[in-house]
Every structure is written in C-alpha cells, then in structure tokens.
Design a protein around this motif. Sequence first.
Motif, mmCIF file in Angstrom:
data_model
loop_
_atom_site.group_PDB
_atom_site.id
_atom_site.type_symbol
_atom_site.label_atom_id
_atom_site.label_comp_id
_atom_site.label_asym_id
_atom_site.label_seq_id
_atom_site.Cartn_x
_atom_site.Cartn_y
_atom_site.Cartn_z
ATOM 1 N N UNK A 57 63.357 -3.714 6.118
ATOM 2 C CA UNK A 57 62.864 -3.993 4.780
ATOM 3 C C UNK A 57 62.055 -5.272 4.803
ATOM 4 N N UNK A 58 61.412 -5.517 3.713
ATOM 5 C CA UNK A 58 60.629 -6.726 3.610
ATOM 6 C C UNK A 58 61.523 -7.919 3.359
ATOM 7 N N UNK A 59 60.932 -9.034 3.462
ATOM 8 C CA UNK A 59 61.666 -10.251 3.149
ATOM 9 C C UNK A 59 61.811 -10.379 1.640
ATOM 10 N N UNK A 116 64.538 -20.805 -2.518
ATOM 11 C CA UNK A 116 63.758 -21.376 -1.412
ATOM 12 C C UNK A 116 64.263 -20.956 -0.045
ATOM 13 N N UNK A 117 64.961 -19.868 0.010
ATOM 14 C CA UNK A 117 65.381 -19.287 1.276
ATOM 15 C C UNK A 117 64.740 -17.915 1.397
ATOM 16 N N UNK A 118 64.407 -17.550 2.627
ATOM 17 C CA UNK A 118 63.822 -16.250 2.891
ATOM 18 C C UNK A 118 64.876 -15.407 3.596
ATOM 19 N N UNK A 119 65.193 -14.269 3.015
ATOM 20 C CA UNK A 119 66.147 -13.335 3.615
ATOM 21 C C UNK A 119 65.358 -12.231 4.294
ATOM 22 N N UNK A 120 65.626 -12.002 5.578
ATOM 23 C CA UNK A 120 65.050 -10.900 6.335
ATOM 24 C C UNK A 120 66.176 -9.888 6.568
ATOM 25 N N UNK A 121 65.983 -8.677 6.085
ATOM 26 C CA UNK A 121 67.012 -7.640 6.235
ATOM 27 C C UNK A 121 66.630 -6.671 7.337
ATOM 28 N N UNK A 177 68.261 -3.347 9.957
ATOM 29 C CA UNK A 177 69.032 -2.130 9.750
ATOM 30 C C UNK A 177 70.526 -2.410 9.618
ATOM 31 N N UNK A 178 71.066 -3.305 10.428
ATOM 32 C CA UNK A 178 72.507 -3.596 10.388
ATOM 33 C C UNK A 178 72.810 -5.096 10.407
ATOM 34 N N UNK A 179 71.791 -5.927 10.201
ATOM 35 C CA UNK A 179 72.018 -7.369 10.118
ATOM 36 C C UNK A 179 70.893 -7.999 9.308
ATOM 37 N N UNK A 180 71.083 -9.244 8.941
ATOM 38 C CA UNK A 180 70.063 -9.978 8.199
ATOM 39 C C UNK A 180 70.093 -11.441 8.626
ATOM 40 N N UNK A 181 69.012 -12.129 8.329
ATOM 41 C CA UNK A 181 68.904 -13.547 8.667
ATOM 42 C C UNK A 181 68.363 -14.310 7.475
ATOM 43 N N UNK A 182 68.729 -15.577 7.400
ATOM 44 C CA UNK A 182 68.262 -16.464 6.346
ATOM 45 C C UNK A 182 67.390 -17.525 7.007
ATOM 46 N N UNK A 183 66.209 -17.747 6.461
ATOM 47 C CA UNK A 183 65.303 -18.782 6.944
ATOM 48 C C UNK A 183 64.960 -19.700 5.780
ATOM 49 N N UNK A 184 64.503 -20.913 6.094
ATOM 50 C CA UNK A 184 64.108 -21.867 5.057
ATOM 51 C C UNK A 184 62.880 -22.639 5.526
ATOM 52 N N UNK A 185 62.237 -23.317 4.601
ATOM 53 C CA UNK A 185 61.064 -24.130 4.910
ATOM 54 C C UNK A 185 61.530 -25.473 5.462
#
Length: 181
Positions: A19-21, A26-31, A33-41
């Motif tokens: 899926x899209x972010x 102010x956090x970017x969630x990347x999803x 298929x079976x996990x996700x990550x959180x990124x920040x500036x």
Amino acid sequence: SRRRHTRYWRDWSSDVCSSDLIVNHNQIWFFGDVSSEIWRDSGAADFPLTRYGSYPVDIGSVGPFAVTNAADTVYFVGKTGRGTCVVYSINGNQPTPISNTAVEEALLTSTDLSSTRMWAYQPKGHEFIGIEAPGVEKTWVYDARTQLWHERAMWDGAWSPLSWVFVQSVGTKHFAGCSNG
C-alpha cells in the motif's frame, strides 16, 4: 489526504509494500503485506527521512487502500503471517485491534481482500471509518467517538454496500451513495 498507489522496497525487511504511505503526526507509515515501518523527518541534508524505532511492526495491510487517517490516528485492515481481517487503530505507534468477531467474520467472506477500501467522514462531531470489501454485502462502519461498529448499505432496488467514493458533506448535510443518486 488521498494517496497515490505505488510499490516500493523498504530497507528493513524483504516485505514488498502493498500500500501507499500514509502520514500522521509528522510520521510516515509504510505498510507492507505482513509488516509496516514508521519513518520521520530527521532534517538530514543527504536524506531527510530516518526510521522511527529500531524494528518493523509485524502487522501489514490487506491492500493498498485498506488504510485511512481519521480521528487523529491511522486505521487499517491488518494482515500478519498468522492471519488477516483484524481492524486496527494506531495508539502510541502500536496497532490496537478495534474490530469485533462480527466484523472479522464478515471481512473473511470477501472475494478479494486486497481490494478492500477504507474511508472516513465526520458528521456532527462523530468521525466514521467505513470499510468496503468486495463480496461483503454491507459496509462496516466504526464510530471513533463511541467506539461502536454498525452496518450500512444503500438501496437501489436491492441492498448493496455503501460506496466509499460518494460520501460527501455539504454544509450540515451528508450524502452517501452511487453515481446515479
């Protein structure tokens, strides 16, 4: 805010993002298929984004449009290596299950979970999160204020799921339905 569907690789796990972010607080969630990550500036000159935390979240999304922002958080239909069809909200960067057995069993009847769509609208102080999945007879809707689930549908000679595309607010009136009315 609406997102454009893209596919990309993340640097932590081999899980290809499905899926899209989505941006929240102010956090970017990347999803994936079976996990996700959180990124920040981070403000770094060479690459301004840095991963938040040292590990991925072991819950992904069932599809590219099964994620939405509403009620000051992120909601999504989750998928793990152990199962699927649980609806989550994010609390303190941790997914918290919000679905009940009826919602989960209804989603399991979908003919194509990867095409599930989530959307939100807000009438009179209540923010509603809708879930439309192919093959599911009605749209499941979560009231973020009362934390209760209910079903919605539209009548056009027969009952069908409430369409996510046509929920509009005009003044104090809220309209939902298909393109023909």
